[in-house]
Design a protein around this motif. Structure first.
Motif, PDB file in Angstrom:
ATOM      1  N   GLU A   1     -13.409   4.979  -4.322  1.00 18.22           N
ATOM      2  CA  GLU A   1     -12.366   4.028  -3.942  1.00 18.22           C
ATOM      3  C   GLU A   1     -11.341   3.851  -5.055  1.00 18.22           C
ATOM      4  N   VAL A   2     -11.900   3.685  -6.265  1.00 18.67           N
ATOM      5  CA  VAL A   2     -10.996   3.531  -7.415  1.00 18.67           C
ATOM      6  C   VAL A   2     -10.109   4.764  -7.533  1.00 18.67           C
ATOM      7  N   GLY A   3     -10.730   5.930  -7.316  1.00 16.57           N
ATOM      8  CA  GLY A   3      -9.945   7.167  -7.393  1.00 16.57           C
ATOM      9  C   GLY A   3      -8.830   7.168  -6.377  1.00 16.57           C
ATOM     10  N   LEU A   4      -9.131   6.726  -5.151  1.00 18.46           N
ATOM     11  CA  LEU A   4      -8.101   6.698  -4.114  1.00 18.46           C
ATOM     12  C   LEU A   4      -6.979   5.734  -4.478  1.00 18.46           C
ATOM     13  N   ILE A   5      -7.387   4.599  -5.039  1.00 13.88           N
ATOM     14  CA  ILE A   5      -6.378   3.620  -5.452  1.00 13.88           C
ATOM     15  C   ILE A   5      -5.462   4.234  -6.513  1.00 13.88           C
ATOM     16  N   ALA A   6      -6.089   4.908  -7.470  1.00 12.20           N
ATOM     17  CA  ALA A   6      -5.291   5.532  -8.529  1.00 12.20           C
ATOM     18  C   ALA A   6      -4.343   6.574  -7.940  1.00 12.20           C
ATOM     19  N   LEU A   7      -4.878   7.348  -6.967  1.00 13.58           N
ATOM     20  CA  LEU A   7      -4.026   8.343  -6.317  1.00 13.58           C
ATOM     21  C   LEU A   7      -2.826   7.677  -5.637  1.00 13.58           C
ATOM     22  N   GLY A   8      -3.122   6.583  -4.965  1.00 10.71           N
ATOM     23  CA  GLY A   8      -2.044   5.853  -4.286  1.00 10.71           C
ATOM     24  C   GLY A   8      -0.977   5.425  -5.267  1.00 10.71           C
ATOM     25  N   ALA A   9      -1.425   4.891  -6.414  1.00 15.32           N
ATOM     26  CA  ALA A   9      -0.462   4.458  -7.430  1.00 15.32           C
ATOM     27  C   ALA A   9       0.353   5.648  -7.906  1.00 15.32           C
TER      28      ALA A   9
ATOM     29  N   ILE B   1      11.798   1.910 -10.662  1.00 17.28           N
ATOM     30  CA  ILE B   1      11.143   0.659 -11.065  1.00 17.28           C
ATOM     31  C   ILE B   1      10.449   0.011  -9.873  1.00 17.28           C
ATOM     32  N   PHE B   2      11.079   0.147  -8.703  1.00 19.57           N
ATOM     33  CA  PHE B   2      10.365  -0.304  -7.503  1.00 19.57           C
ATOM     34  C   PHE B   2       9.030   0.440  -7.402  1.00 19.57           C
ATOM     35  N   GLY B   3       9.092   1.739  -7.630  1.00 23.08           N
ATOM     36  CA  GLY B   3       7.877   2.552  -7.575  1.00 23.08           C
ATOM     37  C   GLY B   3       6.834   2.042  -8.556  1.00 23.08           C
ATOM     38  N   LEU B   4       7.297   1.720  -9.749  1.00 24.24           N
ATOM     39  CA  LEU B   4       6.384   1.243 -10.787  1.00 24.24           C
ATOM     40  C   LEU B   4       5.734  -0.070 -10.375  1.00 24.24           C
ATOM     41  N   VAL B   5       6.554  -0.977  -9.854  1.00 26.85           N
ATOM     42  CA  VAL B   5       6.029  -2.279  -9.455  1.00 26.85           C
ATOM     43  C   VAL B   5       4.988  -2.102  -8.356  1.00 26.85           C
ATOM     44  N   VAL B   6       5.312  -1.253  -7.383  1.00 27.47           N
ATOM     45  CA  VAL B   6       4.361  -1.010  -6.293  1.00 27.47           C
ATOM     46  C   VAL B   6       3.069  -0.415  -6.854  1.00 27.47           C
ATOM     47  N   ALA B   7       3.222   0.543  -7.774  1.00 26.70           N
ATOM     48  CA  ALA B   7       2.041   1.174  -8.364  1.00 26.70           C
ATOM     49  C   ALA B   7       1.176   0.127  -9.061  1.00 26.70           C
ATOM     50  N   LEU B   8       1.824  -0.791  -9.768  1.00 21.94           N
ATOM     51  CA  LEU B   8       1.061  -1.824 -10.474  1.00 21.94           C
ATOM     52  C   LEU B   8       0.351  -2.736  -9.488  1.00 21.94           C
ATOM     53  N   LEU B   9       1.029  -3.056  -8.392  1.00 22.09           N
ATOM     54  CA  LEU B   9       0.400  -3.906  -7.381  1.00 22.09           C
ATOM     55  C   LEU B   9      -0.824  -3.201  -6.799  1.00 22.09           C
ATOM     56  N   ILE B  10      -0.686  -1.892  -6.541  1.00 20.20           N
ATOM     57  CA  ILE B  10      -1.816  -1.133  -5.997  1.00 20.20           C
ATOM     58  C   ILE B  10      -2.962  -1.111  -7.007  1.00 20.20           C
ATOM     59  N   LEU B  11      -2.629  -0.857  -8.264  1.00 26.42           N
ATOM     60  CA  LEU B  11      -3.657  -0.796  -9.305  1.00 26.42           C
ATOM     61  C   LEU B  11      -4.376  -2.128  -9.431  1.00 26.42           C
ATOM     62  N   GLY B  12      -3.636  -3.200  -9.177  1.00 26.91           N
ATOM     63  CA  GLY B  12      -4.230  -4.531  -9.239  1.00 26.91           C
ATOM     64  C   GLY B  12      -5.420  -4.661  -8.297  1.00 26.91           C
ATOM     65  N   LYS B  13      -5.407  -3.901  -7.192  1.00 28.31           N
ATOM     66  CA  LYS B  13      -6.496  -3.957  -6.213  1.00 28.31           C
ATOM     67  C   LYS B  13      -7.790  -3.344  -6.775  1.00 28.31           C
ATOM     68  N   ALA B  14      -7.627  -2.481  -7.791  1.00 33.10           N
ATOM     69  CA  ALA B  14      -8.796  -1.765  -8.313  1.00 33.10           C
ATOM     70  C   ALA B  14      -9.674  -2.677  -9.144  1.00 33.10           C
ATOM     71  N   VAL B  15      -9.099  -3.738  -9.672  1.00 34.44           N
ATOM     72  CA  VAL B  15      -9.874  -4.593 -10.579  1.00 34.44           C
ATOM     73  C   VAL B  15     -10.823  -5.496  -9.800  1.00 34.44           C
TER      74      VAL B  15
END
Lengths: 74, 615
Positions: free
Chosen positions: A4-12, A60-74
């Motif tokens: 799951e974490v891997g998928l989240i990272a891929l998404g980011a 930067i939009f991409g970055l923000v979205v990536a950070l939001l997605i990564l937030g789900k991994a924690v």
């Protein structure tokens, strides 16, 4: 869980990559035209710079979205 | 500081008798920004006022200037390199002498050039004739004999023999090519031509008379020419070294004199009077007035009046020297118009902070400080020095943020305690960046409010600029409630927030029209755009950490790997620093130009360029 974490990272990663490619495509035309304009008239530098960097916000939009997605991994 | 220097409009009127002296005084005071006199504006009588005539000496100065400038161009004198010196009394004679000296040299050089070209033309034929050992004079067609001379790719003699034996062929190799001369009976010439075409024949032109016996003669002569040319060029260089300072000084002097002599073209004139119009910084008016009154008493009339924006006065920025360095960023964009605020001070406050926040590393700050300092010391360009001053403050900010982030070349060495850990406190950093963005953009709106108020009045300012603040407040209230963040205690907060946004939108529609509504999403992205402040820093520190880890691994292996590790450290950090400088500079500039300036700045000011101020 690890998968799951891997998928989240891929998404980011995809979020960043897509935004990056989009920015690149948007900037290529503007950048080429801007360089042409500056060669003709040097004082256009600031205006050309502004126009060229406008699409940069996309990444930067991409970055923000990536950070939001990564937030789900924690 | 916050505003361009206050100007008054000035008008000087006097009799033509004192025109020359008045021009002299105005030129040496160098405070009036002249406005071109437009006779049509003064329609008292179309024939009453006209543009003034330049002083007599103007044409003489102009022709001298042309001569000087042609010397400057011909001798390739770099004006920046020379300091001005006192001029000799007989400057014109010195100029004439220099010109004739240079003229002689140039003529000789041209002659040599032509000779060299001639040699080039002769070289090939001479080589041809001498290596085949034929006489150039014999290579002319006769009544019964045709001559073919030139190069071909294949030997054709066997084929030729099949047609006739009545020929004479001389052949030899020149370099890789086959050269030949063929004398053949006219009746076989057509057939011979066919064979030659088969052999890919290319004709060579040989002048009947070649003055040189052999290639060696020619080479000798050419070497001699080269020597002579070298000497002449040295003489020209000597001449340049001796006279350059004089030429540059004379040109400078004449340019200034010519400015004076041609100034009446910008003045208005009747047959007996003149009128000068322009702008003058308010504080300089008294001084000039006194000077003029002292010299001419009541013969001259001077008046000043309040400027209005419609007059389009020129812009003169006035900032203390360090802050003034940041005027560079306005020059690059466009000067503020007279009525606008001068944002230099704000750029001085925010540009280094943004740059420092992005690079944020004690080590990188020190390296960039040394780099910018070195450029500043060595460069002669005033613009570059100003820019480097600005960049040095950015380096200082970088060091400051280096302490905040506890980073020295990417790592927390020497017991540095980070207040914020850039790599891990990502959400905090992003939040800081966005809050900085919100503050910066609102600062822009406040300036925009002031500008709009000064130019168009209070209601304009409220609808155009304050409407954005109203939308922001409403939007934030809604967002806080939705995400349960910070402030959530207002009853029905979501709806109140949306209501406030609605009010803001209506105000905006009134102030900006439909165009304003289209701008709303752009406004949100403007604030998000400040995310780059943290994003660039994250990239920079991540790269630095990778470099360090890489090098550490190598060092642990020991021996031969240690120099390699040092190489990786140096090259890696150098790369990272250069990316950091370029990125930090451009991104920080961009935040000012795109996100900040668009809220208040129009630009398009004229530069204050006083008459006689061009030193």
């Amino acid at each position: 869980m690890a998968a799951e974490v891997g998928l989240i990272a891929l998404g980011a990663g995809i979020a960043i990559a897509g935004a990056g490619i989009g920015t690149g495509i948007a900037e290529q035309g503007i950048g080429a035209a801007a360089v042409g304009a500056i060669v003709e008239r040097e004082e256009l530098f600031a205006k050309a710079l502004i126009l060229t960097v406008i699409p940069e916000t996309i990444i930067i939009f991409g970055l923000v979205v990536a950070l939001l997605i990564l937030g789900k991994a924690v | 500081m916050i505003q361009p220097v206050k100007m008054s409009k000035i008008r000087v009127v006097g009799p033509k008798k004192v025109l020359k002296k008045a021009t002299e005084i105005m030129h040496s005071e160098a405070v009036i920004h002249l406005e071109d006199f437009k006779p049509s504006k003064y329609n008292i009588d179309r024939y009453f006022f006209d543009i003034g005539n330049p002083f007599q000496e103007a044409s003489e100065y102009s022709s001298l200037l042309i001569r000087l400038r042609s010397l400057i161009a011909n001798l390739k004198i770099d004006k920046q390199k020379y300091t001005l010196t006192e001029l000799p009394k007989d400057s014109e004679k010195v100029l004439a002498k220099t010109e004739s000296d240079y003229g002689k040299l140039a003529a000789k050089l041209r002659e040599i050039e032509e000779k060299k070209k001639e040699f080039e033309r002769l070289e090939e034929p001479l080589m041809f004739v001498s290596s085949l050992k034929v006489d150039a004079k014999t290579l002319v067609p006769l009544e019964n004999i045709v001559v073919y001379k030139g190069y071909c790719e294949q030997d054709f003699e066997s084929k030729l023999k099949e047609i006739t034996g009545k020929y004479e062929l001389k052949k030899g190799k020149i370099g890789k090519r086959l050269a030949f001369v063929l004398f053949i009976d006219r009746q076989y010439s057509d057939k011979a031509k066919e064979i030659l075409d088969w052999a890919k024949y290319r004709e060579i032109n040989i002048p009947e008379k070649i003055e040189y016996e052999s290639i060696k003669d020619l080479e000798n002569e050419r070497n001699e020419l080269d020597n002579r040319e070298k000497k002449l060029l040295e003489q020209a260089k000597d001449l340049k070294e001796k006279k350059a300072q004089f030429i540059v000084s004379f040109e400078h002097y004449l340019r200034r004199e010519n400015e004076k002599a041609e100034a009446p073209l910008k003045f208005g004139a009747t047959s007996n009077t003149f009128i000068v119009q322009g702008f003058i910084p308010v504080e300089k008016y008294e001084g000039l007035q006194q000077k003029l009154v002292q010299s001419f008493g009541s013969k001259i009339h001077i008046e000043k009046f309040e400027t209005q924006a419609e007059f389009a006065p020129p812009t003169k920025l006035e900032n203390p020297s360090l802050i003034g360095s940041f005027e560079f960023f306005l020059d690059l964009y466009s000067l503020p118009s007279y009525k606008e605020l001068d944002p230099t001070l704000l750029i001085f406050l925010t540009f280094p902070l943004f740059f420092g926040f992005m690079l944020g590393d004690i080590g990188y700050g020190l390296v960039t400080a040394v780099l910018f300092g070195a450029i500043r010391m060595t460069t002669k360009s005033k613009v570059m020095r100003g820019l480097m001053n600005a960049m040095l403050t950015a380096s200082v900010a970088t060091i400051g943020f280096g302490f905040v982030f506890g980073e020295f070349f990417g790592g927390s060495y020497f017991g540095l305690q980070p207040l914020i850990h850039r790599e891990h406190d990502i959400n905090l950093m992003l939040m800081i960046a966005l809050v900085v963005g919100l503050i910066h953009v609102n600062l822009g709106l406040i300036l925009g409010f002031v500008n709009a108020y000064r130019m168009h009045g209070i209601s304009h300012a409220i609808f155009e600029k304050l409407s954005w603040v109203v939308i922001e407040v409403g939007g934030l209230l809604t967002l806080f409630k939705l995400y349960n963040y910070a402030y959530t205690t207002l009853p029905h907060q979501t709806y109140v927030g949306l209501g406030i946004v609605g009010v803001g939108l209506i105000m905006l529609l009134k102030g900006h029209g439909i165009y304003g509504l289209i701008e709303v999403p752009a406004f949100a992205s403007n604030i998000l755009s400040y995310g780059r402040l943290f994003a660039l820093g994250l990239a920079s520190v991540a790269l630095a950490v990778v470099i360090n880890e890489f090098a550490t691994e190598f060092i642990h292996k020991g021996g031969f790997y240690i120099p390699a590790a040092i190489g990786i450290l140096v090259a890696g950090h150098a790369l990272n620093i250069s990316i950091g400088i370029i990125g930090g500079f451009l991104q920080s500039l961009r935040l000012h130009y795109v996100e900040f300036f668009t809220k208040f700045y129009k630009g398009e000011g004229k530069r204050y360029n006083p008459f006689g101020g061009n030193q």
